[in-house]
Write a protein that holds these residues in place. Sequence first.
Motif, PDB file in Angstrom:
ATOM      1  N   GLU A 268       0.851  -1.204   0.000  1.00 33.88           N
ATOM      2  CA  GLU A 268       0.000   0.000   0.000  1.00 33.88           C
ATOM      3  C   GLU A 268       0.884   1.251   0.000  1.00 33.88           C
ATOM      4  OE1 GLU A 268      -3.669  -2.105   2.473  1.00 33.88           O
ATOM      5  OE2 GLU A 268      -2.182  -0.905   3.531  1.00 33.88           O
ATOM      6  N   ALA A 269       1.930   1.202   0.824  1.00 30.36           N
ATOM      7  CA  ALA A 269       2.857   2.345   0.871  1.00 30.36           C
ATOM      8  C   ALA A 269       3.575   2.487  -0.471  1.00 30.36           C
ATOM      9  CB  ALA A 269       3.860   2.151   2.005  1.00 30.36           C
ATOM     10  N   VAL A 270       3.920   1.353  -1.081  1.00 32.35           N
ATOM     11  CA  VAL A 270       4.595   1.398  -2.387  1.00 32.35           C
ATOM     12  C   VAL A 270       3.644   1.960  -3.453  1.00 32.35           C
ATOM     13  CG1 VAL A 270       5.527  -0.065  -4.253  1.00 32.35           C
ATOM     14  CG2 VAL A 270       6.308  -0.382  -1.902  1.00 32.35           C
ATOM     15  N   ALA A 271       2.364   1.596  -3.373  1.00 31.45           N
ATOM     16  CA  ALA A 271       1.394   2.119  -4.357  1.00 31.45           C
ATOM     17  C   ALA A 271       1.363   3.650  -4.283  1.00 31.45           C
ATOM     18  CB  ALA A 271       0.009   1.530  -4.089  1.00 31.45           C
ATOM     19  N   ILE A 272       1.290   4.176  -3.074  1.00 27.13           N
ATOM     20  CA  ILE A 272       1.280   5.641  -2.916  1.00 27.13           C
ATOM     21  C   ILE A 272       2.631   6.202  -3.377  1.00 27.13           C
ATOM     22  CG2 ILE A 272       0.980   7.565  -1.283  1.00 27.13           C
ATOM     23  CD1 ILE A 272      -0.660   5.537   0.471  1.00 27.13           C
ATOM     24  N   GLY A 273       3.694   5.451  -3.084  1.00 29.39           N
ATOM     25  CA  GLY A 273       5.034   5.869  -3.507  1.00 29.39           C
ATOM     26  C   GLY A 273       5.170   5.893  -5.030  1.00 29.39           C
ATOM     27  N   ILE A 274       4.539   4.941  -5.707  1.00 28.54           N
ATOM     28  CA  ILE A 274       4.574   4.916  -7.184  1.00 28.54           C
ATOM     29  C   ILE A 274       3.846   6.162  -7.719  1.00 28.54           C
ATOM     30  CG2 ILE A 274       3.640   3.723  -9.225  1.00 28.54           C
ATOM     31  CD1 ILE A 274       4.260   1.051  -7.797  1.00 28.54           C
ATOM     32  N   MET A 275       2.694   6.432  -7.094  1.00 27.85           N
ATOM     33  CA  MET A 275       1.951   7.643  -7.498  1.00 27.85           C
ATOM     34  C   MET A 275       2.827   8.871  -7.268  1.00 27.85           C
ATOM     35  SD  MET A 275      -0.981   8.253  -8.748  1.00 27.85           S
ATOM     36  CE  MET A 275      -0.875   9.814  -9.590  1.00 27.85           C
ATOM     37  N   GLY A 276       3.515   8.901  -6.121  1.00 28.38           N
ATOM     38  CA  GLY A 276       4.395  10.033  -5.795  1.00 28.38           C
ATOM     39  C   GLY A 276       5.524  10.164  -6.805  1.00 28.38           C
ATOM     40  N   ALA A 277       6.102   9.034  -7.195  1.00 26.08           N
ATOM     41  CA  ALA A 277       7.207   9.067  -8.164  1.00 26.08           C
ATOM     42  C   ALA A 277       6.705   9.588  -9.514  1.00 26.08           C
ATOM     43  CB  ALA A 277       7.807   7.670  -8.324  1.00 26.08           C
ATOM     44  N   ALA A 278       5.466   9.220  -9.859  1.00 28.18           N
ATOM     45  CA  ALA A 278       4.885   9.724 -11.118  1.00 28.18           C
ATOM     46  C   ALA A 278       4.705  11.242 -11.031  1.00 28.18           C
ATOM     47  CB  ALA A 278       3.553   9.035 -11.399  1.00 28.18           C
ATOM     48  N   LEU A 279       4.269  11.712  -9.872  1.00 33.06           N
ATOM     49  CA  LEU A 279       4.071  13.164  -9.707  1.00 33.06           C
ATOM     50  C   LEU A 279       5.406  13.905  -9.731  1.00 33.06           C
ATOM     51  CD1 LEU A 279       1.268  13.026  -6.959  1.00 33.06           C
ATOM     52  CD2 LEU A 279       0.986  13.716  -9.352  1.00 33.06           C
ATOM     53  N   VAL A 280       6.430  13.345  -9.095  1.00 33.61           N
ATOM     54  CA  VAL A 280       7.763  13.965  -9.159  1.00 33.61           C
ATOM     55  C   VAL A 280       8.213  14.011 -10.621  1.00 33.61           C
ATOM     56  CG1 VAL A 280      10.198  13.743  -8.499  1.00 33.61           C
ATOM     57  CG2 VAL A 280       8.435  13.243  -6.809  1.00 33.61           C
ATOM     58  N   SER A 281       7.980  12.932 -11.354  1.00 31.85           N
ATOM     59  CA  SER A 281       8.371  12.862 -12.773  1.00 31.85           C
ATOM     60  C   SER A 281       7.660  13.948 -13.575  1.00 31.85           C
ATOM     61  CB  SER A 281       8.031  11.487 -13.366  1.00 31.85           C
ATOM     62  OG  SER A 281       8.561  10.465 -12.576  1.00 31.85           O
ATOM     63  N   LYS A 282       6.409  14.205 -13.225  1.00 30.95           N
ATOM     64  CA  LYS A 282       5.636  15.262 -13.918  1.00 30.95           C
ATOM     65  C   LYS A 282       6.238  16.633 -13.590  1.00 30.95           C
ATOM     66  CE  LYS A 282       1.969  17.361 -15.689  1.00 30.95           C
ATOM     67  NZ  LYS A 282       1.165  18.165 -14.813  1.00 30.95           N
ATOM     68  N   ILE A 283       6.486  16.873 -12.306  1.00 29.97           N
ATOM     69  CA  ILE A 283       7.033  18.184 -11.904  1.00 29.97           C
ATOM     70  C   ILE A 283       8.392  18.421 -12.581  1.00 29.97           C
ATOM     71  CG2 ILE A 283       7.836  19.579  -9.928  1.00 29.97           C
ATOM     72  CD1 ILE A 283       5.798  17.889  -8.201  1.00 29.97           C
ATOM     73  N   LYS A 284       9.164  17.357 -12.718  1.00 34.98           N
ATOM     74  CA  LYS A 284      10.488  17.478 -13.347  1.00 34.98           C
ATOM     75  C   LYS A 284      10.394  17.597 -14.881  1.00 34.98           C
ATOM     76  CE  LYS A 284      14.182  16.632 -11.717  1.00 34.98           C
ATOM     77  NZ  LYS A 284      15.275  17.546 -11.381  1.00 34.98           N
ATOM     78  N   GLY A 285       9.194  17.456 -15.395  1.00 30.81           N
ATOM     79  CA  GLY A 285       9.009  17.618 -16.842  1.00 30.81           C
ATOM     80  C   GLY A 285       9.251  16.354 -17.651  1.00 30.81           C
ATOM     81  N   TYR A 286       9.377  15.220 -16.970  1.00 33.46           N
ATOM     82  CA  TYR A 286       9.599  13.966 -17.709  1.00 33.46           C
ATOM     83  C   TYR A 286       8.283  13.299 -18.116  1.00 33.46           C
ATOM     84  CZ  TYR A 286      14.443  14.256 -16.210  1.00 33.46           C
ATOM     85  OH  TYR A 286      15.722  14.674 -16.009  1.00 33.46           O
ATOM     86  N   ALA A 287       7.310  13.347 -17.213  1.00 33.21           N
ATOM     87  CA  ALA A 287       6.045  12.649 -17.483  1.00 33.21           C
ATOM     88  C   ALA A 287       4.960  13.666 -17.805  1.00 33.21           C
ATOM     89  CB  ALA A 287       5.643  11.836 -16.250  1.00 33.21           C
ATOM     90  N   ASP A 288       4.056  13.287 -18.722  1.00 29.65           N
ATOM     91  CA  ASP A 288       2.932  14.193 -18.993  1.00 29.65           C
ATOM     92  C   ASP A 288       1.697  13.716 -18.211  1.00 29.65           C
ATOM     93  OD1 ASP A 288       2.149  11.959 -20.357  1.00 29.65           O
ATOM     94  OD2 ASP A 288       2.354  12.807 -22.369  1.00 29.65           O
ATOM     95  N   ASP A 289       0.615  14.500 -18.331  1.00 31.23           N
ATOM     96  CA  ASP A 289      -0.606  14.173 -17.580  1.00 31.23           C
ATOM     97  C   ASP A 289      -1.135  12.781 -17.932  1.00 31.23           C
ATOM     98  OD1 ASP A 289      -0.948  16.367 -15.942  1.00 31.23           O
ATOM     99  OD2 ASP A 289      -1.818  17.564 -17.569  1.00 31.23           O
ATOM    100  N   LYS A 290      -0.965  12.439 -19.229  1.00 29.05           N
ATOM    101  CA  LYS A 290      -1.483  11.144 -19.682  1.00 29.05           C
ATOM    102  C   LYS A 290      -0.779  10.001 -18.939  1.00 29.05           C
ATOM    103  CE  LYS A 290      -2.255   8.936 -24.013  1.00 29.05           C
ATOM    104  NZ  LYS A 290      -1.370   8.676 -25.095  1.00 29.05           N
ATOM    105  N   LEU A 291       0.526  10.136 -18.797  1.00 26.52           N
ATOM    106  CA  LEU A 291       1.288   9.085 -18.117  1.00 26.52           C
ATOM    107  C   LEU A 291       0.933   9.016 -16.624  1.00 26.52           C
ATOM    108  CD1 LEU A 291       3.446   6.895 -18.203  1.00 26.52           C
ATOM    109  CD2 LEU A 291       5.205   8.668 -18.053  1.00 26.52           C
ATOM    110  N   VAL A 292       0.775  10.188 -16.023  1.00 28.03           N
ATOM    111  CA  VAL A 292       0.397  10.221 -14.602  1.00 28.03           C
ATOM    112  C   VAL A 292      -0.976   9.552 -14.426  1.00 28.03           C
ATOM    113  CG1 VAL A 292      -0.139  11.741 -12.637  1.00 28.03           C
ATOM    114  CG2 VAL A 292       1.812  12.256 -14.115  1.00 28.03           C
ATOM    115  N   SER A 293      -1.893   9.842 -15.357  1.00 31.11           N
ATOM    116  CA  SER A 293      -3.232   9.226 -15.271  1.00 31.11           C
ATOM    117  C   SER A 293      -3.148   7.716 -15.461  1.00 31.11           C
ATOM    118  CB  SER A 293      -4.171   9.771 -16.348  1.00 31.11           C
ATOM    119  OG  SER A 293      -4.369  11.117 -16.146  1.00 31.11           O
ATOM    120  N   LYS A 294      -2.251   7.285 -16.335  1.00 24.42           N
ATOM    121  CA  LYS A 294      -2.082   5.847 -16.578  1.00 24.42           C
ATOM    122  C   LYS A 294      -1.652   5.147 -15.281  1.00 24.42           C
ATOM    123  CE  LYS A 294      -0.270   3.280 -20.564  1.00 24.42           C
ATOM    124  NZ  LYS A 294      -1.567   2.928 -21.118  1.00 24.42           N
ATOM    125  N   VAL A 295      -0.738   5.785 -14.574  1.00 26.84           N
ATOM    126  CA  VAL A 295      -0.270   5.218 -13.300  1.00 26.84           C
ATOM    127  C   VAL A 295      -1.438   5.181 -12.304  1.00 26.84           C
ATOM    128  CG1 VAL A 295       1.260   5.618 -11.315  1.00 26.84           C
ATOM    129  CG2 VAL A 295       2.119   5.995 -13.640  1.00 26.84           C
TER     130      VAL A 295
END
Length: 366
Positions: A268-295
Motif C-alpha cells: 500500500e505504501a509502495v502504491a502511494i510511492g509509485i503515485m508520488g514518483a509519477a508526480l515527481v516525474s511530472k514536476i520534473k518535466g519527464y512525465a505528462d498528464d497522460k502518463l500520470v493518469s495511466k499510473v
Amino acid sequence: MEKTLFVSLGKRSYPIHIGTDTLKTIGEKLKQHNLKERATIISTPYIFELYGSVVVKSLKDQGIDSQTVLVEPGEESKSLGKAAQIYDKLIGSKTDRFMPILALGGGVIGDLSGFVASTYMRGTPYIQLPTTLLAQVDSSIGGKVAVNHPEAKNIIGSFYQPRFVLADMNTLESLPEREYLSGLAEVVKYAFISADDFLDYLEKNISGIMAKETDVLTEIVLRCCRIKGKIVEEDERDYGLRAVLNFGHTIGHSIEAVSHYENYRHGEAVAIGIMGAALVSKIKGYADDKLVSKVRNLLTSMSLPTELKEVSVKDILEHIKLDKKVVEGKIQFVLLKAPGEVIIESVDSKTIEKAVKQLVKEGARA
Ligand code: GLY
C-alpha cells in the motif's frame, strides 16, 4: 501446469518453477538437485497448518526426512534473536551444511530463512517456497537476505541465492485480500519499469487479476520473475541497475516508517510511492498528464491507494531526508519518462515536497 524460468548467475544460477499444485513436487525437485538429506522447514504456524502436510508428504514420498521450525509472522521475527533460536535448533539437531532449509511463507520467512542459510556453517542450501504474491513476484528472487536491527531494516544480511524457487499459485487462495492487493503494487512497479507489453497485459486483464484467475496469476508471477531475474543477472550485488527496483519505494519506505509499519502494508505504501514518483516525474518535466493518469488508473483499478492520509507531510519529508539515498541534500529517485523508460536522478527537496503535498490532494479526486 508448471512453467520454469532461470536466473543465470554462473554457478549460482537457479530455476524458478511457477504453477498450480507445485508444492507437491518439492520432494522430487530436491532430489533432482541432489538434496536428499533431512530438510528443515521454516514457516509460520498459520502457513504450516495450511501447507505443511503437503510439503512433508512430498518429502517423505522421496525418502527425505524433515524437521520444522515455526516462527511468528511479522517483521519482528526478522531479528538476530530469532535467527539465533533457529541456529540453536539446527545445532541441536546436528544439521549439517548439505541439509537444505526450506522457506515456506512470505517475505519475512524468506528473508529470515535465507539469512540463516547464508550464515549457518558458512552457507547451507535453501529453497524459497513463497506463499504470498509479494514474495512470489519480488522477495523470493534476487538473493538479498537479511534481518533487521532495531535502528534499521534489512541492515544485517548478505547476497545468497536460493537453489531454486517454487511458487504454487494455489497458496494465493488463502491469502487475505489486503495482502493480495499489497502484492499487486510490486506488480504495477514491474509493469512501469519494464519495456515489454506487461503493462498492456495488466490493463487488459484487470478483471482476471481481481478474480485471482489462475492463468492470469501464473502469467503475472512469471513475467515479474522474468523482469526481476534479468535485472538481478545484470546487477546481482546492487551496484547500479538494481536501483530501478526502487521505483515507488523512496516515498513508500518513508510512509511505512513514519507510520511505524502499522497503518500501511508494504505494498500500500509502495502504491502511494509509485503515485508520488509519477508526480515527481511530472514536476520534473519527464512525465505528462497522460502518463500520470495511466499510473493512477492502474493503481486504482486494482483497488490500491494513491492518496496519502493519516501521515504528516512534514514527517515524510524529514524521513526521506534522513534516508540513505540522499546525496548532498538531493534525493535519488527513480523517475518515469514513459512506460518502460525510467531514469535515476537526484531530486531536490522542494520538488519532493510539492509531489508529497499533491499526494494528499489525490484524495479529492476520489
Ligand atoms: N530477496 C529480495 C531481493 O533480492 O531483491
